[in-house]
Structure formats: C-alpha cells, structure tokens
Design an enzyme around this catalytic site. Structure first.
Site, PDB file in Angstrom:
ATOM      1  N   GLY A   8       0.822  -1.208   0.000  1.00  0.00           N
ATOM      2  CA  GLY A   8       0.000   0.000   0.000  1.00  0.00           C
ATOM      3  C   GLY A   8       0.853   1.255   0.000  1.00  0.00           C
ATOM      4  N   LEU A  10       1.521   3.539  -2.098  1.00  0.00           N
ATOM      5  CA  LEU A  10       1.094   4.753  -2.781  1.00  0.00           C
ATOM      6  C   LEU A  10      -0.083   5.430  -2.092  1.00  0.00           C
ATOM      7  CD1 LEU A  10       1.432   3.588  -6.496  1.00  0.00           C
ATOM      8  CD2 LEU A  10       3.014   4.976  -5.151  1.00  0.00           C
ATOM      9  N   GLN A  12      -2.013   7.234   1.495  1.00  0.00           N
ATOM     10  CA  GLN A  12      -1.752   8.460   2.240  1.00  0.00           C
ATOM     11  C   GLN A  12      -0.531   8.337   3.143  1.00  0.00           C
ATOM     12  OE1 GLN A  12      -4.496   9.495   5.387  1.00  0.00           O
ATOM     13  NE2 GLN A  12      -4.148  11.682   5.119  1.00  0.00           N
ATOM     14  N   TYR A 141     -15.020  -1.185   8.706  1.00  0.00           N
ATOM     15  CA  TYR A 141     -13.635  -0.764   8.920  1.00  0.00           C
ATOM     16  C   TYR A 141     -13.219  -1.027  10.362  1.00  0.00           C
ATOM     17  CZ  TYR A 141      -9.582   2.416   8.998  1.00  0.00           C
ATOM     18  OH  TYR A 141      -8.323   2.956   9.128  1.00  0.00           O
TER      19      TYR A 141
END
Length: 320
Positions: A8, A10, A12, A141
C-alpha cells in the site's frame, strides 16, 4: 530494520513513509509495492513492484526475492469507502493482513500494520479513551481493525512474530490528497482554505475527533519499530494522538492566518454517524511510557505549516 517491504505504498501514509524510510535506511533498502503504478515519485526513487496483497504466493515470492526482514503492511480500504463496499473491505483488509502475517512468519520478518480509532465503537468511553477498553465498533472498517489487532496479538503469542502497531487518529498531510476516510474533512479544509477561502464540512460542528500531523505519524512508526521489544507490553494497538478537535477549532486556527476564511456545513449523515461512534479524545500514555511517544505539532503549529506548504505549492503550480 534493514530491508523493508511496504505494501500500500502509494496511499496516504505509504507515499510519505517510503520517502522517509529511504532517507533513513537508504533507497535500495526499501521496496515499495502497490496494486498499480501511478507514476508517483517513490516509484522512481527506489525499488517498486506491483503487488495485489490478496495474492499470498506473489507476496511471499516478492519478499523472498528482495530478502526482506521487515514488513510494513499498509494496504487497506479506509472507513467511508469500506462502509460503501463492506465485502470488498473484508476481503482486502483481512485477506491482505493474513497474507502479510503469514509471509512474515515464514520469513521471520519484523511486522507493522496500523490500526485506528475506528477500532472503537459507541460503547467505548468517549473521553480520554483508555488504551485497554471495550471495543465494539459498528462499521466494517472498525471490525477489520479490531480483528487485525487480535490477529497480530495471536501471531505474536502463537509464533513469536515481532508484531507492532499503532491506533492512528485522523492524519493530516499536505502531500497526499484524502483517500476515503471519515476524518478527511480535516485535510480538505486546508486545501479549500488555500484554493477557495471557504469550506463546507461534511462533519458537523461540535464533533470532536483526535488528529495528528503526518510528520508525527511517520516518526511514531519509525520510533516504535526501533523500540526495545522487551519494553513493549501492548505491541499492536498503541493509542497515539496529538490533538482533539472539531471543525470549528480547525476553522478558528485557520483564521489566525487567513482571517477571511469561511466555514460552512453540508453534513454527510453516513460519515457523521461513523464519527459519532468514535471517541472525542484518547489516552496515549501507554505509548509515551513504553516507547517514548510524543507529538511535536499542536493544532496551531500544524495549521501554520499546512497553509504555508499548500500556499507554496499553489504558487508554484500557477507559475508552471
């Protein structure tokens, strides 16, 4: 950490973390991976590979090829996006995590993955939320994050895997645009202040959530990964925070620099409901005690730097 594989990369956190890790450990020591190559600078400043984290075999082969001794697993769908696509979120967030843990177990890697204040729920104490408390989230989430915390604990106790993790609050950055999180209003408000001089918040006034400036978040990851393992009692879900704010507080801070800034409200009921299920403020004393965590930026310091950085970028874009 000597040879670090980041999934991951790329996203934030990843895009900024990879750059920081390469500065500290060397460009050749950090392998950035993501499901696609978007041409970001980190795809050119060191090793980059495309990787679907739901493919455990490909992840193992990649980690073995690069002789990784550290896995930093960041690939995930964020809160608002996960609520729109709950099955995709479960398959990606949990399937990818299991694969990353298994690869780390098989290769003996040190392991990090972030958790979130989303791991808390409406029955969690709202103010000064303890390190150890009830966690009954009402979002996919949040369910993913609680499951991930428990799973990392399991791999530590069952296999002796050196797992570590942080419960991040909302993260604010001038480098990477928001990516589908409930706390994204706290990033968007700064971009809008510089570009339009006004902002319509999708989170209502008086809704307090914890936030942290990205430089503090990156430092926390490195500091935890370098910490003495014998002093870590919690390992996988350390509360960290820098400030507890609502939209009005951020607006007031912006107006100290930009007096004409205007804050309005267009509340999104779905994201507002998620925000209301999270704490108002959290207790980060365990992280301070066990590995020395301390944030450097408060709200006003962060605001000044965010506005300066974004204004500079805007001026450069106009000149171009």
């Amino acid at each position: 950490m000597k040879k670090i594989l980041v999934t991951g990369a790329l996203g934030q956190i990843g895009s900024e973390l990879v750059a920081k890790l390469r500065q500290i450990y060397g460009a050749d020591q950090v392998i950035a991976t993501d499901v696609r190559n978007n041409g970001h600078e980190i795809t050119r400043s060191g090793a980059f590979e495309t990787l679907d984290v739901t493919d455990g075999k490909a992840m193992f082969e990649m980690a073995k090829k690069h002789q990784a001794d550290t896995m930093i697993h960041l690939a995930a769908l964020l809160s608002a996006t996960a609520e729109e696509k709950p099955l995709l979120a479960w398959n990606l967030n949990m399937g990818g995590l299991v694969n990353a843990l298994e690869v780390s177990r098989e290769l003996g890697c040190q392991f990090f993955t972030p958790s979130s204040i989303g791991a808390f729920g409406p029955s969690t104490p709202k103010d000064n939320t303890p390190q150890d408390t009830i966690q009954r989230p009402t979002t996919m989430y949040g369910v993913n994050k609680v499951s991930g915390e428990l799973l990392c604990d399991y791999y530590f106790h069952k296999y002796g895997l050196d797992t570590r993790g942080i419960r991040f609050p909302g993260l604010i950055s001038y480098v990477t645009p928001p990516g589908g999180g409930t706390t994204d209003y706290a990033v968007e408000i700064y971009y809008a202040a510089v570009n339009q001089g006004r902002y319509a918040s999708f989170i209502d006034k008086g809704t307090y959530m914890d936030m942290m400036y990205m430089p503090d978040a990156l430092n926390a990851i490195v500091q935890l990964m370098e910490a003495d393992a014998s002093k870590l009692q919690h390992r996988n879900a350390f509360n960290v925070t820098a400030m507890s704010v609502d939209p009005e507080a951020i607006s007031a801070s912006i107006r100290q620099v930009m007096p004409s800034f205007v804050l309005e409200y267009e509340v999104d009921p779905k994201r507002q409901a998620i925000a209301e299920s999270w704490p108002n403020s959290i207790d980060a004393s365990a992280a301070a005690r066990e590995w020395g965590f301390k944030a450097s930026y408060d709200l006003d310091a962060m605001t000044k730097d965010m506005l300066a950085q974004l204004s500079s970028r805007e001026m450069l874009a106009k000149k171009a």
